[in-house]
Write a protein that holds these residues in place. Structure first.
Motif, PDB file in Angstrom:
ATOM      1  N   UNK A  19       0.857  -1.179   0.000  1.00 41.55           N
ATOM      2  CA  UNK A  19       0.000   0.000   0.000  1.00 41.55           C
ATOM      3  C   UNK A  19       0.896   1.233   0.000  1.00 41.55           C
ATOM      4  N   UNK A  20       0.693   2.103  -0.970  1.00 40.84           N
ATOM      5  CA  UNK A  20       1.474   3.335  -1.014  1.00 40.84           C
ATOM      6  C   UNK A  20       0.537   4.519  -1.194  1.00 40.84           C
ATOM      7  N   UNK A  21       0.900   5.635  -0.604  1.00 38.55           N
ATOM      8  CA  UNK A  21       0.088   6.847  -0.695  1.00 38.55           C
ATOM      9  C   UNK A  21       1.019   8.023  -0.961  1.00 38.55           C
ATOM     10  N   UNK A  22       1.321   8.282  -2.244  1.00 38.04           N
ATOM     11  CA  UNK A  22       2.221   9.397  -2.577  1.00 38.04           C
ATOM     12  C   UNK A  22       1.639  10.764  -2.231  1.00 38.04           C
ATOM     13  N   UNK A  23       0.330  10.806  -1.999  1.00 39.77           N
ATOM     14  CA  UNK A  23      -0.338  12.035  -1.580  1.00 39.77           C
ATOM     15  C   UNK A  23      -1.572  11.655  -0.789  1.00 39.77           C
ATOM     16  N   UNK A  24      -2.199  12.624  -0.133  1.00 43.66           N
ATOM     17  CA  UNK A  24      -3.379  12.325   0.671  1.00 43.66           C
ATOM     18  C   UNK A  24      -4.589  11.965  -0.196  1.00 43.66           C
ATOM     19  N   UNK A  25      -4.560  12.346  -1.472  1.00 47.24           N
ATOM     20  CA  UNK A  25      -5.719  12.135  -2.346  1.00 47.24           C
ATOM     21  C   UNK A  25      -5.534  10.983  -3.314  1.00 47.24           C
ATOM     22  N   UNK A  26      -4.513  10.163  -3.102  1.00 44.15           N
ATOM     23  CA  UNK A  26      -4.296   8.987  -3.943  1.00 44.15           C
ATOM     24  C   UNK A  26      -3.702   7.882  -3.085  1.00 44.15           C
ATOM     25  N   UNK A  27      -4.192   6.662  -3.291  1.00 47.35           N
ATOM     26  CA  UNK A  27      -3.675   5.505  -2.564  1.00 47.35           C
ATOM     27  C   UNK A  27      -3.646   4.322  -3.525  1.00 47.35           C
ATOM     28  N   UNK A  28      -2.532   3.609  -3.558  1.00 45.49           N
ATOM     29  CA  UNK A  28      -2.325   2.537  -4.530  1.00 45.49           C
ATOM     30  C   UNK A  28      -2.150   1.195  -3.836  1.00 45.49           C
ATOM     31  N   UNK A  29      -2.855   0.198  -4.358  1.00 39.88           N
ATOM     32  CA  UNK A  29      -2.743  -1.181  -3.876  1.00 39.88           C
ATOM     33  C   UNK A  29      -2.045  -2.006  -4.948  1.00 39.88           C
ATOM     34  N   UNK A  30      -0.961  -2.683  -4.572  1.00 38.81           N
ATOM     35  CA  UNK A  30      -0.232  -3.562  -5.493  1.00 38.81           C
ATOM     36  C   UNK A  30      -0.205  -4.959  -4.903  1.00 38.81           C
ATOM     37  N   UNK A  31      -0.554  -5.955  -5.725  1.00 38.28           N
ATOM     38  CA  UNK A  31      -0.566  -7.340  -5.251  1.00 38.28           C
ATOM     39  C   UNK A  31      -0.312  -8.287  -6.414  1.00 38.28           C
ATOM     40  N   UNK A  32       0.141  -9.505  -6.095  1.00 41.17           N
ATOM     41  CA  UNK A  32       0.306 -10.554  -7.100  1.00 41.17           C
ATOM     42  C   UNK A  32      -0.934 -11.447  -7.055  1.00 41.17           C
ATOM     43  N   UNK A  33      -1.602 -11.577  -8.193  1.00 34.57           N
ATOM     44  CA  UNK A  33      -2.858 -12.319  -8.256  1.00 34.57           C
ATOM     45  C   UNK A  33      -2.622 -13.817  -8.171  1.00 34.57           C
ATOM     46  N   UNK A  34      -3.446 -14.483  -7.357  1.00 29.90           N
ATOM     47  CA  UNK A  34      -3.387 -15.924  -7.158  1.00 29.90           C
ATOM     48  C   UNK A  34      -4.628 -16.581  -7.759  1.00 29.90           C
ATOM     49  N   UNK A  35      -4.534 -17.899  -8.022  1.00 31.51           N
ATOM     50  CA  UNK A  35      -5.689 -18.615  -8.559  1.00 31.51           C
ATOM     51  C   UNK A  35      -6.888 -18.538  -7.620  1.00 31.51           C
ATOM     52  N   UNK A  36      -6.629 -18.534  -6.312  1.00 30.75           N
ATOM     53  CA  UNK A  36      -7.734 -18.489  -5.349  1.00 30.75           C
ATOM     54  C   UNK A  36      -8.359 -17.100  -5.221  1.00 30.75           C
ATOM     55  N   UNK A  37      -7.891 -16.156  -6.008  1.00 30.86           N
ATOM     56  CA  UNK A  37      -8.477 -14.812  -6.002  1.00 30.86           C
ATOM     57  C   UNK A  37      -9.753 -14.736  -6.839  1.00 30.86           C
ATOM     58  N   UNK A  38     -10.288 -15.885  -7.235  1.00 29.32           N
ATOM     59  CA  UNK A  38     -11.513 -15.907  -8.032  1.00 29.32           C
ATOM     60  C   UNK A  38     -12.628 -15.145  -7.305  1.00 29.32           C
ATOM     61  N   UNK A  39     -13.169 -14.139  -7.961  1.00 30.87           N
ATOM     62  CA  UNK A  39     -14.254 -13.297  -7.423  1.00 30.87           C
ATOM     63  C   UNK A  39     -13.845 -12.499  -6.181  1.00 30.87           C
ATOM     64  N   UNK A  40     -12.575 -12.379  -5.934  1.00 23.93           N
ATOM     65  CA  UNK A  40     -12.140 -11.596  -4.780  1.00 23.93           C
ATOM     66  C   UNK A  40     -12.345 -10.110  -5.054  1.00 23.93           C
ATOM     67  N   UNK A  41     -12.725  -9.373  -4.017  1.00 24.33           N
ATOM     68  CA  UNK A  41     -12.975  -7.942  -4.164  1.00 24.33           C
ATOM     69  C   UNK A  41     -12.011  -7.144  -3.294  1.00 24.33           C
ATOM     70  N   UNK A  42     -11.546  -6.027  -3.856  1.00 27.64           N
ATOM     71  CA  UNK A  42     -10.826  -5.033  -3.081  1.00 27.64           C
ATOM     72  C   UNK A  42     -11.568  -3.716  -3.275  1.00 27.64           C
ATOM     73  N   UNK A  43     -11.781  -3.010  -2.192  1.00 23.88           N
ATOM     74  CA  UNK A  43     -12.613  -1.812  -2.247  1.00 23.88           C
ATOM     75  C   UNK A  43     -11.851  -0.595  -1.719  1.00 23.88           C
ATOM     76  N   UNK A  44     -11.890   0.466  -2.498  1.00 27.67           N
ATOM     77  CA  UNK A  44     -11.319   1.730  -2.061  1.00 27.67           C
ATOM     78  C   UNK A  44     -12.447   2.586  -1.501  1.00 27.67           C
ATOM     79  N   UNK A  45     -12.264   3.086  -0.282  1.00 25.12           N
ATOM     80  CA  UNK A  45     -13.303   3.849   0.396  1.00 25.12           C
ATOM     81  C   UNK A  45     -12.841   5.272   0.691  1.00 25.12           C
ATOM     82  N   UNK A  46     -13.793   6.179   0.661  1.00 23.43           N
ATOM     83  CA  UNK A  46     -13.586   7.545   1.140  1.00 23.43           C
ATOM     84  C   UNK A  46     -14.453   7.710   2.381  1.00 23.43           C
ATOM     85  N   UNK A  47     -13.827   8.033   3.491  1.00 22.75           N
ATOM     86  CA  UNK A  47     -14.572   8.238   4.733  1.00 22.75           C
ATOM     87  C   UNK A  47     -14.306   9.648   5.254  1.00 22.75           C
ATOM     88  N   UNK A  48     -15.263  10.157   5.997  1.00 22.22           N
ATOM     89  CA  UNK A  48     -15.090  11.431   6.696  1.00 22.22           C
ATOM     90  C   UNK A  48     -15.494  11.194   8.140  1.00 22.22           C
TER      91      UNK A  48
END
Length: 244
Positions: free
Chosen positions: A171-200
């Motif tokens: 997980x990297x955040x070069x700024x407060x308004x951007x956040x990046x997720x990097x991962x290596x995809x696996x076979x068991x990732x079938x239908x896996x979800x990753x969600x980016x949220x904005x909270x206040x």
């Protein structure tokens, strides 16, 4: 950054949005909507005295509600900025009635590092989540994030925040308004979800879910278009159907 009575609307790209006009009169023929993305640029007139301008880029996606609200279909990141609702009265409709009503529109978008629709299992993929917000002289999106207690974060399908300590994710955040997720995809990732949220504070404002589908035959992963998930308590947004 903005007035006490200004509205802030958070939306994910691809959705439809409803921007309220808090100074509306009973006659929307008095209503003018103008738009501005940067403080150093001239404002663009979208609606003039209840009628849409035909030479604007977003003309086909705009409509005026019965309550003088501004409706925009299929939001893109280019729509972020602030929108002003004005009322003009008088014999020649040349007198401005009341104060301007401003709405700040913040757009959330997720993009993938891969331009291909099929990504082989074992490949690395980066998902960049960015919040586009109005900026003025000396005030940036980062300033808004910090002053308004707004956070961007990646969570898994169980709603748990992804942490840097998890070896599967970077997980990297070069700024407060951007956040990046990097991962290596696996076979068991079938239908896996990753969600980016904005909270206040503790309130969810909007989110985008990225889902992958793995083929049982060739063990490749097919990138599915992001699914827009919004806070059901936020009446300003509508859900987009999931792409199959």
């Amino acid at each position: 950054i903005s007035g006490v009575d200004d509205d802030h609307v958070f939306i994910s790209s691809g959705e439809n949005v409803h921007l309220p006009c808090n100074n509306a009169l009973h006659d929307c023929r008095s209503t003018t909507w103008i738009y501005n993305r940067f403080s150093h640029l001239a404002a663009v007139e979208l609606i003039i005295l209840g009628e849409k301008k035909k030479d604007t880029e977003s003309h086909e996606r705009l409509s005026l509600g019965s309550d003088c609200s501004l409706n925009i279909k299929n939001i893109t990141k280019e729509d972020y900025g602030y929108y002003t609702c004005q009322q003009w009265t008088g014999v020649n409709r040349d007198q401005k009635q009341g104060d301007d009503a401003r709405v700040y529109l913040h757009v959330l978008q997720v993009s993938s590092s891969s331009s291909q629709t099929e990504i082989s299992a074992g490949s690395s993929v980066s998902l960049s989540c960015q919040l586009y917000s109005y900026s003025s002289a000396g005030v940036s999106c980062d300033d808004l994030i910090k002053s308004e207690r707004i956070d961007l974060l990646w969570v898994n399908q169980a709603g748990d925040k992804l942490k840097i300590s998890d070896s599967r994710y970077q997980i990297s955040a070069p700024g407060h308004c951007i956040i990046t997720l990097t991962t290596t995809l696996l076979n068991e990732d079938d239908n896996r979800e990753w969600r980016c949220e904005v909270t206040q504070g503790d309130q969810l404002k909007t989110s985008v879910t990225y889902t992958v589908k793995i083929s049982a035959q060739d063990k490749t992963t097919t990138a599915v278009n992001p699914v827009h998930i919004t806070n059901p308590k936020n009446p300003s947004t509508t859900k987009s159907p999931q792409t199959k």
